[in-house]
Design a protein around this motif. Structure first.
Motif, PDB file in Angstrom:
ATOM      1  N   TRP A 237      28.589  30.269  44.551  1.00 39.37           N
ATOM      2  CA  TRP A 237      29.292  29.138  44.544  1.00 39.37           C
ATOM      3  C   TRP A 237      30.794  29.836  44.200  1.00 39.37           C
ATOM      4  CZ3 TRP A 237      30.649  24.767  47.705  1.00 39.37           C
ATOM      5  CH2 TRP A 237      31.243  24.413  46.784  1.00 39.37           C
ATOM      6  N   TYR A 238      30.151  30.292  43.646  1.00 39.25           N
ATOM      7  CA  TYR A 238      31.645  31.288  42.620  1.00 39.25           C
ATOM      8  C   TYR A 238      32.226  31.541  44.070  1.00 39.25           C
ATOM      9  CZ  TYR A 238      34.595  31.765  39.080  1.00 39.25           C
ATOM     10  OH  TYR A 238      36.589  32.303  37.911  1.00 39.25           O
ATOM     11  N   ALA A 239      31.597  32.827  44.148  1.00 36.32           N
ATOM     12  CA  ALA A 239      32.105  33.141  44.839  1.00 36.32           C
ATOM     13  C   ALA A 239      32.809  33.139  46.522  1.00 36.32           C
ATOM     14  CB  ALA A 239      31.411  34.597  45.597  1.00 36.32           C
ATOM     15  N   SER A 240      32.461  32.230  47.150  1.00 37.68           N
ATOM     16  CA  SER A 240      32.859  31.609  48.531  1.00 37.68           C
ATOM     17  C   SER A 240      33.625  29.905  48.001  1.00 37.68           C
ATOM     18  CB  SER A 240      31.287  30.976  49.066  1.00 37.68           C
ATOM     19  OG  SER A 240      30.092  29.654  48.408  1.00 37.68           O
ATOM     20  N   ALA A 241      33.636  29.569  47.275  1.00 39.02           N
ATOM     21  CA  ALA A 241      34.652  28.506  46.643  1.00 39.02           C
ATOM     22  C   ALA A 241      35.828  28.347  45.163  1.00 39.02           C
ATOM     23  CB  ALA A 241      33.771  26.810  46.782  1.00 39.02           C
ATOM     24  N   LEU A 242      34.526  28.768  44.224  1.00 39.88           N
ATOM     25  CA  LEU A 242      36.010  28.615  42.862  1.00 39.88           C
ATOM     26  C   LEU A 242      36.550  29.729  43.198  1.00 39.88           C
ATOM     27  CD1 LEU A 242      32.953  27.299  40.526  1.00 39.88           C
ATOM     28  CD2 LEU A 242      34.917  26.130  40.911  1.00 39.88           C
ATOM     29  N   GLY A 243      35.858  31.138  43.192  1.00 40.56           N
ATOM     30  CA  GLY A 243      36.275  31.668  42.270  1.00 40.56           C
ATOM     31  C   GLY A 243      38.063  31.988  43.371  1.00 40.56           C
ATOM     32  N   GLY A 244      37.841  32.183  44.594  1.00 39.49           N
ATOM     33  CA  GLY A 244      39.353  32.770  45.481  1.00 39.49           C
ATOM     34  C   GLY A 244      39.870  31.441  45.806  1.00 39.49           C
ATOM     35  N   TRP A 245      39.501  29.531  45.465  1.00 33.48           N
ATOM     36  CA  TRP A 245      40.067  28.824  46.290  1.00 33.48           C
ATOM     37  C   TRP A 245      40.415  27.597  44.187  1.00 33.48           C
ATOM     38  CZ3 TRP A 245      37.311  24.415  48.575  1.00 33.48           C
ATOM     39  CH2 TRP A 245      37.561  22.840  48.663  1.00 33.48           C
ATOM     40  N   LEU A 246      39.274  27.140  43.841  1.00 36.07           N
ATOM     41  CA  LEU A 246      39.740  26.496  43.525  1.00 36.07           C
ATOM     42  C   LEU A 246      40.500  27.345  41.755  1.00 36.07           C
ATOM     43  CD1 LEU A 246      36.802  23.894  43.692  1.00 36.07           C
ATOM     44  CD2 LEU A 246      38.244  23.667  44.262  1.00 36.07           C
ATOM     45  N   VAL A 247      39.559  28.030  41.271  1.00 41.01           N
ATOM     46  CA  VAL A 247      40.108  28.309  40.282  1.00 41.01           C
ATOM     47  C   VAL A 247      41.439  28.750  40.394  1.00 41.01           C
ATOM     48  CG1 VAL A 247      39.362  29.773  38.418  1.00 41.01           C
ATOM     49  CG2 VAL A 247      38.182  28.957  38.936  1.00 41.01           C
ATOM     50  N   PRO A 248      41.936  29.753  41.266  1.00 37.03           N
ATOM     51  CA  PRO A 248      43.468  29.800  41.353  1.00 37.03           C
ATOM     52  C   PRO A 248      43.941  28.581  41.582  1.00 37.03           C
ATOM     53  CG  PRO A 248      42.532  30.884  42.772  1.00 37.03           C
ATOM     54  CD  PRO A 248      40.796  30.377  41.821  1.00 37.03           C
ATOM     55  N   THR A 249      43.414  27.741  42.262  1.00 39.93           N
ATOM     56  CA  THR A 249      44.340  26.965  42.591  1.00 39.93           C
ATOM     57  C   THR A 249      44.486  25.324  41.061  1.00 39.93           C
ATOM     58  OG1 THR A 249      43.564  26.820  44.546  1.00 39.93           O
ATOM     59  CG2 THR A 249      44.331  24.576  43.488  1.00 39.93           C
ATOM     60  N   LEU A 255      43.905  33.689  35.368  1.00 47.96           N
ATOM     61  CA  LEU A 255      44.057  34.661  36.101  1.00 47.96           C
ATOM     62  C   LEU A 255      45.290  35.092  36.506  1.00 47.96           C
ATOM     63  CD1 LEU A 255      42.305  33.547  38.953  1.00 47.96           C
ATOM     64  CD2 LEU A 255      41.530  34.452  37.858  1.00 47.96           C
ATOM     65  N   ALA A 256      46.238  34.982  35.142  1.00 48.53           N
ATOM     66  CA  ALA A 256      47.803  35.395  35.242  1.00 48.53           C
ATOM     67  C   ALA A 256      47.346  37.154  34.943  1.00 48.53           C
ATOM     68  CB  ALA A 256      48.003  35.274  33.546  1.00 48.53           C
ATOM     69  N   ASP A 257      46.645  38.259  34.679  1.00 49.26           N
ATOM     70  CA  ASP A 257      46.558  39.403  34.778  1.00 49.26           C
ATOM     71  C   ASP A 257      45.518  40.247  36.053  1.00 49.26           C
ATOM     72  OD1 ASP A 257      47.249  39.793  32.149  1.00 49.26           O
ATOM     73  OD2 ASP A 257      44.883  39.756  31.350  1.00 49.26           O
ATOM     74  N   HIS A 258      45.934  39.204  36.849  1.00 47.25           N
ATOM     75  CA  HIS A 258      45.303  39.808  37.957  1.00 47.25           C
ATOM     76  C   HIS A 258      45.762  38.491  39.839  1.00 47.25           C
ATOM     77  CE1 HIS A 258      41.762  41.674  36.433  1.00 47.25           C
ATOM     78  NE2 HIS A 258      41.669  40.612  35.505  1.00 47.25           N
ATOM     79  N   PRO A 259      47.462  39.134  39.261  1.00 46.22           N
ATOM     80  CA  PRO A 259      47.955  37.892  39.947  1.00 46.22           C
ATOM     81  C   PRO A 259      47.867  38.177  41.738  1.00 46.22           C
ATOM     82  CG  PRO A 259      49.415  40.213  39.543  1.00 46.22           C
ATOM     83  CD  PRO A 259      47.962  39.834  38.538  1.00 46.22           C
TER      84      PRO A 259
END
Length: 378
Positions: A237-249, A255-259
């Motif tokens: 779920w993190y790889a497919s939804a949270l990490g690339g979409w919901l968390v940065p949103t 994620l300030a160190d990984h712009p």
């Protein structure tokens, strides 16, 4: 000769309720972690010790009580802006060789440790933070949803979630039913049973930011004997939804160190193509296109094929993997962010995803699209 100060502090970053700060002390690179929760600090220390027996983890040099909480001093692994995490391997346009190598190494370590430590455990003896505690009375499910109602999608589908059971949901051409209250009751009941669960020694929260590159594991307050299906659901779920979409949103400061993450959010954000209600047939129509960047598809594919499937084949050869994953995925969808706090569009997609998970026809192999080609539009 250039003077080097004995103590240099880097920027302080907040991750959930914890603070992280890189420090150079007498030339030694350290990472300081502050937590205000004594119980969480104790679990972190114990979890680090458990994990260190089987996984590569940074050394824990010291831990001490400080006003208001605990401070832990870890070895700081090499890293920097857009460097040092699995996240950085995923923040590219294509799946590169270093990502494939990394995922092969990651799944190999997990297979070996899971097969060496797996056993059917009493739920009272597994790490409970991410699933059991959130479903328990007073946990996140109650805090988010108990005695509360909200619209399915303000301005799009102005129907309360409490009335979902009175409608047929047509999601991408498939007919479903979702009873909101019954789903919450089922989750609470599922995580209140004493039925043994297959558990193994893992980190418990395998996210893009908790996995270092080169391979190492961070964050140990959930380390220990974890439910294996819960571990799988968390990564998928993190790889497919949270990490690339919901968390940065919704949590961009983490994620300030990984712009570079933010440039790839559009490639990982589902697109709503239709949201409508047919009152004559009591049908809610939701058509959406799932999106997952090529690196994230590759990571999910490798994880599924080289870890989930081999473990399932050995440990649960006659059980339905969809049924094993379902409660954990539903809890990931409902128990990370309060759906009522999200935008209408994001809430609608997550309700559609929850509907698919709760369906008797739920198929995780298509749900996560573990394919090298883009997920086909319905």
């Amino acid at each position: 000769m250039t003077f080097q100060p004995p103590l240099r502090l880097g920027p302080v970053r907040r991750f959930t309720c914890n603070l992280l700060c890189p420090v150079d002390l007498l030339g030694r690179p350290l990472l300081l972690k502050y937590t205000g929760d004594p119980a969480e600090a104790r679990e972190e220390i114990r979890g680090h010790a458990r994990l260190a027996r089987h996984y590569r983890v940074p050394a824990l040099h010291a831990h001490l009580r400080v006003p208001g909480g605990h401070l832990l001093a870890y070895e700081r692994l090499p890293g920097g802006t857009d460097q040092g995490l699995l996240l950085d391997l995923l923040n590219t346009d294509e799946a590169r060789g270093d990502l494939h190598t990394y995922m092969a190494q990651l799944t190999t370590v997990y297979r070996e440790v899971i097969f060496a430590t797996a056993w059917p455990a009493d739920p009272a003896h597994v790490v409970r933070k991410l699933y059991w505690d959130r479903a328990a009375p007073g946990g996140r499910l109650d805090a988010y949803y108990a005695a509360k109602d909200f619209l399915i999608a303000d301005g799009l589908i102005d129907i309360p979630v409490s009335r979902l059971d009175t409608y047929t949901l047509n999601v991408n051409g498939r007919r479903h039913r979702l009873d909101w209250a019954a789903t919450l009751r089922w989750l609470r009941a599922h995580f209140a049973t004493a039925e043994p669960v297959w558990a193994a020694l893992t980190q418990g929260d395998p996210t893009d930011v908790n996995l270092a590159h080169p391979l190492a594991w961070f964050d140990y307050d959930t380390a220990g004997m974890n439910s294996i299906p819960g571990e799988f659901a968390n990564f998928l779920w993190y790889a497919s939804a949270l990490g690339g979409w919901l968390v940065p949103t919704y949590n961009p400061t983490a994620l300030a160190d990984h712009p570079a993450t933010f440039a790839h959010v559009p490639a990982n954000t589902p697109e709503i193509r239709r949201a409508a209600v047919d009152h004559t047939t009591s049908t809610i129509h939701i058509d959406y296109t799932p999106r997952l960047s090529a690196p994230r598809r590759a990571a999910v594919t490798t994880y599924w094929n080289q870890l989930v499937q081999p473990v399932a084949d050995r440990l649960w050869p006659v059980e339905d993997l969809a049924n094993l994953l379902r409660p954990y995925l539903a809890m990931r969808i409902l128990g990370v962010y309060n759906l009522a706090d999200l935008t209408s569009e994001d809430r609608l997609v997550l309700l559609a995803r929850l509907t698919e998970v709760m369906s008797p026809a739920f198929d995780p192999t298509t749900y996560f699209c573990p394919l090298e080609s883009p997920c086909p539009a319905p």
